[in-house]
Write an enzyme that holds these catalytic residues in place. Structure first.
Site, PDB file in Angstrom:
ATOM      1  N   GLU A 218       0.827  -1.272   0.045  1.00 14.21           N
ATOM      2  CA  GLU A 218      -0.075   0.093  -0.022  1.00 14.21           C
ATOM      3  C   GLU A 218       0.912   1.367   0.045  1.00 14.21           C
ATOM      4  O   GLU A 218       0.519   2.230  -0.701  1.00 14.21           O
ATOM      5  CB  GLU A 218      -0.825   0.058   1.304  1.00 14.21           C
ATOM      6  CG  GLU A 218      -2.048  -0.912   0.983  1.00 14.21           C
ATOM      7  CD  GLU A 218      -1.728  -2.164   1.651  1.00 14.21           C
ATOM      8  OE1 GLU A 218      -0.731  -2.587   2.055  1.00 14.21           O
ATOM      9  OE2 GLU A 218      -2.603  -3.200   1.840  1.00 14.21           O
TER      10      GLU A 218
ATOM     11  N   PHE B 261     -11.896  -6.930  13.849  1.00 19.08           N
ATOM     12  CA  PHE B 261     -10.817  -7.158  12.917  1.00 19.08           C
ATOM     13  C   PHE B 261     -10.193  -6.301  12.056  1.00 19.08           C
ATOM     14  O   PHE B 261     -11.202  -5.707  11.361  1.00 19.08           O
ATOM     15  CB  PHE B 261     -11.161  -8.690  12.421  1.00 19.08           C
ATOM     16  CG  PHE B 261     -10.090  -9.222  11.194  1.00 19.08           C
ATOM     17  CD1 PHE B 261      -9.021  -9.666  11.848  1.00 19.08           C
ATOM     18  CD2 PHE B 261     -10.339  -9.142   9.937  1.00 19.08           C
ATOM     19  CE1 PHE B 261      -7.774 -10.042  11.048  1.00 19.08           C
ATOM     20  CE2 PHE B 261      -9.528  -9.836   9.155  1.00 19.08           C
ATOM     21  CZ  PHE B 261      -8.200 -10.165   9.766  1.00 19.08           C
ATOM     22  N   GLN B 262      -9.294  -5.958  11.848  1.00 15.33           N
ATOM     23  CA  GLN B 262      -8.770  -5.031  10.893  1.00 15.33           C
ATOM     24  C   GLN B 262      -9.074  -3.541  11.063  1.00 15.33           C
ATOM     25  O   GLN B 262      -9.275  -2.958  10.433  1.00 15.33           O
ATOM     26  CB  GLN B 262      -8.710  -5.340   9.645  1.00 15.33           C
ATOM     27  CG  GLN B 262      -7.914  -6.728   9.259  1.00 15.33           C
ATOM     28  CD  GLN B 262      -7.950  -7.016   7.944  1.00 15.33           C
ATOM     29  OE1 GLN B 262      -8.398  -6.583   7.202  1.00 15.33           O
ATOM     30  NE2 GLN B 262      -6.592  -7.290   7.466  1.00 15.33           N
TER      31      GLN B 262
END
Ligand SMILES: Cc1ncc(C[n+]2csc(CCOP(=O)(O)OP(=O)(O)O)c2C)c(N)n1
Ligand SMILES: [Mg+2]
Lengths: 185, 566
Positions: B42, B104-105
């Site tokens: 990224e 999550f995340q």
């Protein structure tokens, strides 16, 4: 010397963090901060008291003015202004049988400082008082001499007394392009 | 609906990496004309989007998933912020009802990126999305450009709402000061004619504003010497007689001496960066300063401006140049003698210590390699660079004739920038030659992107100036830390031919001077990507040099040579 900054900003998520973040990113500790809606509920007025080195003050104000959510930031330490703070103070002064000594004295002092009693119990009083920082400091000192106290201060709210700065409606920044733009081409 | 907004903003290409919460977005991309380029990290999505933006002036778009995807964007956002690059980053956020639950995340992307962006948004309501997207592009591309991040929750991505065109956006606190003050502009013109030793100090702002024509006009009317900062290279064509070169820490002797001795600095789209000014007290001590910048906060930030003009530098120069012309007949003759003397002084400095690439008959000097690249590209190719010595040599010896050809990470100095930026630039300008000059250190930060290059067959010429060191750090350890070299040796580097071969394109390593020219010619003649690893003299230092905090008129001009004993 402490600097008082007045910021008119959009009443939106993150706007407050952006304005204060500019100060914290430069390692300045904010002495006090107040914020509330203005007459226009989409905007808030914030008063920040902070100790910024004099040579960097103008830069901090400019950086704040650059924030997308900020309509106007100004340094009130530079121009005539009034600053007020609200103090809520509890003082322990139990009513003793046959002797109302400290309680009467407390109420006398409160009157001198223009404080109001917001709660009274056998344990003591809760008082509210407004004034500038020095006055409130003094009031605290005086009350402390009567017994245990607990204090909550609002932090400063300030308004400029500069005749040019009297604004009943949100100011329109000078010399800027219209900020409403047409996105359809 | 998000894609509909992007299409309307004219987005053609997104650099990104998918993940759980952006799945609905990628599903929509499946049958949308916008091209999505899958990078391999990224951070490189941000750098590639920047390469795209820097090469074209259009807004670059990067996309990442929540949590780790979003945090990986941070370096690229700060980098774009420092160099004022228009960028919109789209990130996914966990579903609205899970925000704050350590889902999550989940990461507080909105909070993390607040200070890395010009502005950022968290969108939890699909009805806000179109307006936010249009605002984001508007903010990123207007005023002083910069990165804007839009964090969008998964449920918003999933929402099926018909796009109703947004006809206007309202940003009450956003002020763009585009037109310079007419009175100030007149006074500036007067000062310019009154000066005996005027000096034009032009930077990245010229490139962003597209003011290169106007800059050239100004310089020609005044017949003033002009320097371009690291961010401004290409603003003046380097073969223009009035162009001196780059000033600053590794600028030329003439550029810095000119800065030091000028009596008027005409500062256009610059921010008096410490890498340019050196010790402030010794920076242009005799000069009055005219400072033109679109960002009012830049005026007086570092150096007080005797005459500030807040405005878009192109618009300001468009107003200023006619005034200069109007005053020319009455004022130009006034100081013509001292101005002639000023020019001969500058020429004398140029001749005294010219900026010439070192060469050697036994080894490839990195400067020599850069000069050869310059010879082959003739100031017409896009050159992206990483960060370090090779960056400085590229800035010194590649002579750019146009803006937007030189792409490098100036303000932040992010290693790992060069290669992904080249990817973005090549997507933006498929017909152009794109060269990426990188160090052996920075290259290894970007290796994963060889896959992106390979999978799109991007004909980027990757040239590694391999000195076996983190050269710039080694130089400082040598000069300022008694040559106690610590953790700067890069003693393992992959075989370029095998590495490139593993990705399916050509590569080669050279180490002899006689190979240099043919190898570069081979690389440039190749239709596809090419990785050329050039083993250069390991301990070459970048000169001239103004040591950090030093005075610009006290440059160290060259490596102290051991004195030969007869
Ligand atoms: C991400 C990052 N980490 C560390 C640095 C500090 N740094 C600046 S230049 C440099 C050395 C770069 O080495 P190399 O890529 O081999 O280029 P050279 O200087 O040898 O040309 C380093 C480590 C940086 N600029 N960016
Ligand atoms: Mg190296």
């Amino acid at each position: 010397m402490l600097q008082t900054i007045s910021v008119l900003l959009e009443n939106k998520t993150g706007a407050l963090m952006r304005a204060t973040g500019l100060l914290t990113a430069r390692g300045y500790n904010i002495e006090s901060l107040t914020v509330a809606k203005t007459l226009d509920p989409t905007l808030s007025r914030m008063t920040i008291v902070v100790d910024v080195e004099p040579r960097l003050r103008a830069q901090v104000i400019k950086q704040m003015n650059k924030l997308i959510n900020v309509l106007q930031a100004s340094d009130l330490s530079e121009s005539p202004s009034v600053t007020r703070e609200l103090l809520l103070l509890r003082v322990r002064a139990a009513a003793e049988e046959g002797n109302n000594g400290p309680r009467t004295a407390i109420l006398k002092e409160a009157e001198i400082f223009g404080a109001r009693v917001v709660d009274s119990s056998v344990e003591g009083f809760a008082l509210e008082v407004t004034g500038d920082t020095e006055k409130l400091d003094e009031f605290i000192d005086v009350m402390r001499s009567y017994g245990d106290i607990e204090v909550t201060r609002s932090g400063a709210v300030a308004v400029s007394l500069d005749p040019k700065k009297l604004r009943l409606s949100p100011p329109v920044p000078r010399g800027a392009e219209p900020t409403t733009v047409n996105v359809e081409s | 609906m998000l894609l509909e907004c992007l299409v309307r903003e004219g987005v053609e290409c997104i650099f990104g990496y998918p993940g759980g919460v952006t799945l609905p977005l990628y599903d929509a991309m499946y049958d949308n004309p916008i091209r999505h380029v899958l990078v391999r990290h990224e951070e490189n999505a941000c750098f590639a989007a920047q390469g795209y933006a820097r090469a074209t002036g259009k807004v670059g778009v990067a996309c990442a998933t929540s949590g780790p995807g979003a945090t990986n964007l941070v370096t690229g956002l700060v980098d774009a912020m420092m160099d004022s690059i228009p960028l919109v980053a789209l990130t996914g956020q966990v579903p609205t009802k899970l925000i704050g639950s350590d889902a999550f995340q989940e990461a507080d992307t909105f909070g993390i990126t607040r200070s890395c962006t010009k502005h950022n948004y968290l969108v939890k309501n699909i009805h806000e999305l179109p307006e936010v997207i249009h605002e984001a592009f508007y903010i990123a591309s207007t005023g002083r450009p910069g990165p804007v991040l839009v964090d969008v929750t998964k449920d918003v991505f999933q929402g099926q709402v018909h796009y109703t065109p947004v006809t206007s956006i309202h940003l009450p606190g956003y002020k763009v000061h585009a037109d310079g003050h007419t009175g100030q502009i007149r006074r500036a013109a007067q000062m310019m004619w009154e000066a005996q030793r005027p000096y034009v100090y032009a930077g990245g702002g010229i490139i962003h504003a597209g003011a290169h024509q106007e800059l050239r006009e100004l310089v020609e009317i005044l017949d003033a010497p002009c320097v371009n900062t690291l961010m401004g290279l290409g603003a003046m064509p380097s073969n223009h007689p009035n162009f001196v070169s780059m000033p600053g820490m590794h600028g030329s002797y003439a550029a810095n001496m000119g800065m030091y001795n000028a009596d008027l600095l005409i500062a256009l789209g610059v921010r008096f960066d410490d890498r340019v000014t050196g010790r402030l007290a010794a920076f242009a001590p005799h000069a009055k300063v005219i400072h033109v910048d679109i960002d009012p906060a830049e005026i007086g930030k570092i150096r007080n401006a005797d005459l500030p003009i807040v405005g878009d530098v192109r618009r300001v120069l468009q107003k200023l140049n006619p005034v200069l012309r109007e005053l020319e007949p009455s004022m130009a003759a006034r100081n013509s003698a001292s101005r002639r003397a000023w020019w001969s002084q500058i020429r004398a400095w140029k001749e005294e210590h010219p900026l010439t690439p070192a060469t050697s008959s036994t080894e490839i000097k990195p400067q020599h390699a850069v000069a050869e690249i310059d010879r082959l590209t003739r100031g017409e190719a896009i050159v992206t660079s990483d960060v370090g010595q090779h960056q400085m040599w590229s800035a010194q010896f590649i002579r750019f004739n146009h803006p937007r050809l030189w792409i490098n990470s100036g303000g932040l100095g992010s290693m790992g920038f060069g290669l992904p930026a080249a990817i973005g630039a090549q997507f933006a300008c498929p017909e152009k030659t794109v060269v990426s000059i990188v160090g052996d250190g920075g290259f290894q930060m970007s290796v994963p992107e060889l896959a992106t290059i390979a999978s799109h067959g991007l004909p980027i010429k990757i040239i590694v100036l391999n000195n076996g060191y983190l050269g710039m750090v080694r130089q400082w350890q040598e000069l300022f830390y008694n040559n106690r070299l610590c953790s700067v040796t890069l003693d393992s580097f992959p075989d370029a031919e095998k590495l490139a071969g593993a990705y399916g394109f050509k590569g080669r390593t050279i180490e002899h001077v006689h190979e240099l020219r043919p190898a570069l010619e081979e690389a440039f003649a190749e239709n596809g990507p090419y990785l050329l690893n050039i083993r250069v003299s390991p301990t070459e230092n970048v000169y001239p040099m103004v040591p950090a905090g030093g005075a610009i008129n006290e440059m160290v001009l060259a490596q102290p040579q051991p004195v030969a004993v007869p």
